[in-house]
Design an enzyme around this catalytic site. Structure first.
Site, short mmCIF file in Angstrom:
data_model
loop_
_atom_site.label_atom_id
_atom_site.label_comp_id
_atom_site.label_asym_id
_atom_site.label_seq_id
_atom_site.Cartn_x
_atom_site.Cartn_y
_atom_site.Cartn_z
N ASP A 1 0.80 -1.23 0.00
CA ASP A 1 0.00 0.00 0.00
C ASP A 1 0.83 1.27 0.00
O ASP A 1 0.27 2.38 0.06
CB ASP A 1 -0.96 0.01 1.20
CG ASP A 1 -0.24 0.00 2.55
OD1 ASP A 1 1.00 -0.14 2.57
OD2 ASP A 1 -0.93 0.12 3.58
N GLY A 2 2.16 1.14 -0.05
CA GLY A 2 3.00 2.33 -0.01
C GLY A 2 3.30 2.83 1.38
O GLY A 2 4.14 3.73 1.55
N HIS B 1 3.23 0.34 4.39
CA HIS B 1 3.79 -0.74 5.19
C HIS B 1 5.17 -1.19 4.72
O HIS B 1 6.00 -1.60 5.54
CB HIS B 1 2.85 -1.95 5.18
CG HIS B 1 1.68 -1.82 6.09
ND1 HIS B 1 0.57 -1.08 5.76
CD2 HIS B 1 1.45 -2.31 7.34
CE1 HIS B 1 -0.29 -1.12 6.76
NE2 HIS B 1 0.21 -1.87 7.72
N ASP C 1 -4.65 -6.93 4.47
CA ASP C 1 -4.61 -6.70 5.93
C ASP C 1 -5.60 -5.58 6.29
O ASP C 1 -5.36 -4.77 7.17
CB ASP C 1 -3.20 -6.33 6.39
CG ASP C 1 -3.02 -6.46 7.90
OD1 ASP C 1 -3.77 -7.23 8.53
OD2 ASP C 1 -2.13 -5.78 8.45
#
Length: 384
Positions: free
Chosen positions: A247-248, A250, A273
């Site tokens: 997602d950029g 995590h 997640d």
């Protein structure tokens, strides 16, 4: 029989452009390039849209304001339906750590849904907890974590009556390897996560039958050149699938690229997640018993540390292609083929091929979801 024509059909390692596929009785009958064969039903001209296998999410805790860690059947189904609108045709319903009996009640509810015949796409249950290392608990409630305890594990497995497919645990804890061996013996996928295991401990866990690394790099001992830790052990073992939250937030984009290069897309599974905050505006939500806070696409605890995500599988694929620079064929493997293979359902989903279920997602030029099909039936959007 119907046909989808004039599409960019994403196959393993190649894109048919223009491509077509035919569907009958919920299954893919044929796939090819150029013009489709004559059919006795409708021919849908997709005018260059992408057709990918429906996404398979190994790790989803909620979405659309609803969560999975509950015994409220309607709330669980609402979370599943939210992600289905974003292209997820098969998913594990993932629980966070809660009081043991509440977790068991949630597992029983999910098992009842799976057996109910409505087929919302739940493949099984993922227990992320309660056997986690307290020092790497992340958003899991410290009061409800348990040391590895065989009767507690058997209680949860019995509640699922065969529907628990994955259990995440910390193998370095006293009794952790005993639980891991129990999972392997019973056919449940053992996952290493929320762990302080060093490289040797993680390598032993994988050699003993653990097959999955839970959200690689996150909530585990850091990778170091003298102690590669669980991430290094997972990437080095060709039998281990590695989850990634792409997602950029995590994982740095270059770290995603390094992991994909090291393991190959056939061992990388992009996951969401996702929390109940996925698809919602900024605000406070509950992740099991824990309050979490969403702001500008990021979910955190009150101290600012990451606590799940607002990610959907289509966004994970989009980020992989447009930001990480992964070819769409490889991104499709990581969002569908790899997780389907791990779960043992690749014989009927996870790729586009004759004989497979017509679990499909139609994407625009910008890789945004337009139509989702589950076993040949549109469940979101409509075919043109």
């Amino acid at each position: 029989m119907i046909a989808l024509a004039n599409a960019r059909v994403v196959m393993l390692r190649r894109v048919l452009d223009p491509g077509w596929l035919t569907i009958q009785n919920g299954r893919i009958v044929g796939v090819g390039s150029g013009d489709p064969p004559a059919v006795d039903g409708a021919v849908h001209d997709l005018t260059g849209r992408y057709v990918l296998p429906g996404f398979v999410d190994l790790h989803m805790h909620g979405g659309g304001g609803a969560q999975i860690t509950t015994d409220d059947r309607d709330e669980i189904l609402a979370a599943i339906a939210f992600h289905r609108r974003h292209g997820t045709t098969r998913t594990l319903a993932s629980l966070v750590t809660d009081e043991l009996d509440r977790m068991a009640a949630s597992v029983r509810t999910i098992a009842e849904i799976i057996r109910g015949g409505a087929d919302p796409g739940i493949v099984g249950v993922h227990l992320e907890g309660p056997f986690l290392n307290p020092d790497k608990r992340g958003s899991h409630h410290a009061d409800h974590l348990l040391p590895p305890h065989l009767p507690a594990l058997r209680h949860l497995l019995a509640a699922g009556d065969g529907t628990v497919r994955v259990v995440t645990l910390a193998p370095e804890l006293p009794g952790g390897m005993e639980l891991l061996r129990e999972l392997v013996t019973t056919g449940v996928i053992a996952a290493v996560g929320h762990t302080e295991a060093d490289f040797d401990q993680a390598r032993t866990a994988f050699a003993s039958g653990a097959r999955l690394a839970t959200h690689l790099f996150n909530a585990m001992r850091h990778f170091h050149h003298r102690d590669p830790g669980p991430a290094g052990a997972a990437l080095a073992n060709g039998a281990v699938t590695c989850e990634l939250i792409n997602d950029g937030f995590h994982v740095h984009d270059d770290a995603v690229r390094i992991a994909v290069d090291a393991a190959g897309p056939q061992r990388i599974a992009f996951i969401t997640d996702a929390t109940p905050a996925a698809g919602m505006t900024n605000g406070e939500f509950r992740l099991g018993p824990v309050p979490v806070f969403a702001r500008d696409g990021k979910v955190t605890l009150s101290d600012g540390s990451l606590a799940g995500s607002t990610l959907t599988m289509d966004a994970a694929l989009r980020h992989a292609v447009t930001c990480v620079g992964i070819p769409i064929t490889d991104a499709a493997i990581a969002t569908a083929t790899t997780p389907a293979t791990l779960l043992g359902i690749a014989d009927h989903t996870g790729t586009i091929a004759p004989g497979k279920d017509a679990d499909l997602v139609v994407l625009s030029d910008r890789l945004e979801v337009e139509t989702v099909m589950a076993r040949g039936t549109p469940v979101h959007g409509a075919l043109p």
